[in-house]
Design a protein around this motif. Structure first.
Motif, PDB file in Angstrom:
ATOM      1  N   MET A 161       0.793  -1.178   0.056  1.00 19.84           N
ATOM      2  CA  MET A 161       0.034   0.165   0.116  1.00 19.84           C
ATOM      3  C   MET A 161       0.875   1.174  -0.026  1.00 19.84           C
ATOM      4  N   THR A 162       0.385   2.174  -0.745  1.00 20.36           N
ATOM      5  CA  THR A 162       1.101   3.541  -0.794  1.00 20.36           C
ATOM      6  C   THR A 162       0.268   4.534   0.016  1.00 20.36           C
ATOM      7  N   ASP A 163       1.091   5.476   0.353  1.00 20.58           N
ATOM      8  CA  ASP A 163       0.652   6.633   1.505  1.00 20.58           C
ATOM      9  C   ASP A 163      -0.473   7.044   0.689  1.00 20.58           C
ATOM     10  N   ALA A 164      -0.446   7.326  -0.919  1.00 18.75           N
ATOM     11  CA  ALA A 164      -1.473   7.853  -1.462  1.00 18.75           C
ATOM     12  C   ALA A 164      -2.783   6.952  -1.412  1.00 18.75           C
ATOM     13  N   GLU A 165      -2.665   5.849  -1.553  1.00 19.06           N
ATOM     14  CA  GLU A 165      -3.906   4.867  -1.219  1.00 19.06           C
ATOM     15  C   GLU A 165      -4.496   4.914   0.170  1.00 19.06           C
TER      16      GLU A 165
END
Lengths: 198, 107
Positions: A161-165
């Motif tokens: 998971m990315t921060d944006a997600e």
């Protein structure tokens, strides 16, 4: 000799009953709580029981939804809306509700969950896990099954998971009318409409 | 049916989560009095006592700082004296550590 076999059986039954009574007496007053972690043996037993009960065909069912970015996003949106209250957006289970039930919501990024087959994940999401907080989400419709397979794709994505997600999921988490009102009050205040304190 | 189940579960979950989670945060709306390296002073109204006071909040690596809708680092937020600010803390764990800071979008 023929008489000893039934007698032995009776002795075994009596011993078993005595042990059960002993265990019950020993446990009496031990207290109950949902705020604890399962013992390793307890968890292993529950997991193997689950594996044993899930039919082979269901366990080996392949995921008909390809792991496209669109499918993962659809799963992510669905997860933020229906699952994150117990499992947290990152699937860690590190959220008030998930931590406070017994058994607690597991860290789905861990080997224990990731080593389940796609078919097993699908099966438990559709049918729930009895005697735990995990509800059944399936309704038997083809559309419902599709979105469950998308959830399985998303669960496989949890480790990346990315921060944006994560931020996007926060926007998709359910909010009560009280939460909405508070968010609006804050916006109003910051944009200069609320009463100022100086 | 799925929709009904989802609504029922969401309602139960939100009712439980509401009491479990929402009881702890406290939100202060106020103005910035001064800014230090890892803390800031805010003049705000206490919702319970309805009294104005100046409070100091610690900012740590767990603090989420939003300038408008954008998540930023404390230094990058360039918090200004006298600007409006909203600070959320967890009353149970540490009433003086900011969990979340919200500031108006930069102009």
């Amino acid at each position: 000799m023929a008489a000893t076999r039934p007698r032995r059986a009776w002795i075994a039954v009596a011993v078993a009953l005595a042990m059960t009574a002993g265990a019950a007496a020993w446990l009496r007053g031990a207290g109950i709580t949902s705020r604890r972690k399962p013992w390793p043996l307890e968890e292993a037993a529950a997991r193997s029981m689950r594996r044993y009960l899930i039919p082979g065909a269901a366990r080996n069912a392949p995921n008909p939804v390809s792991p496209t970015p669109e499918a993962i996003r659809a799963g992510m949106a669905h997860f933020a809306d229906h699952c994150a209250t117990c499992h947290a957006n990152d699937g860690s289970g590190d959220i008030a509700l998930g931590r406070s039930m017994f058994p607690p919501a597991p860290d789905m990024r861990s080997e224990a969950t990731q080593s389940m087959t796609d078919g097993e994940l699908f099966y438990v999401i559709e049918r729930g896990i009895p005697f735990t907080g995990m509800p059944a989400w399936g309704n038997g419709s083809a559309e419902g099954r599709r979105s469950t397979w998308e959830l399985v794709r998303f669960i496989r994505h949890l480790g990346q998971m990315t921060d944006a997600e994560m931020r996007e999921m926060e926007d998709l988490n359910p909010r009560s009318p009280a939460d909405e009102k508070q968010a609006k009050d804050i916006d109003d205040f910051l944009s200069g409409r609320g009463k100022i304190i100086k | 049916m799925r929709a009904i189940a989802a609504v029922v579960v969401s309602a139960v979950v939100m009712a439980v989560a509401g009491t479990a989670v929402m009881a702890h945060p406290m939100t202060y709306k106020g103005t910035v009095v001064s800014v230090a390296e890892a803390s800031l002073q805010v003049k705000a109204m206490d919702d319970m006592t309805k009294k104005e006071s100046t409070m100091t909040f610690k900012v740590n690596d767990k603090t989420k700082i939003y300038r408008g809708e954008t998540l930023v680092a404390f230094a990058a937020a360039k918090v200004q004296k006298d600007e409006r600010i909203v600070v959320t803390v967890n009353m149970d764990e540490s009433p003086d550590a900011a969990l979340e800071i919200r500031l108006a979008a930069a102009k």
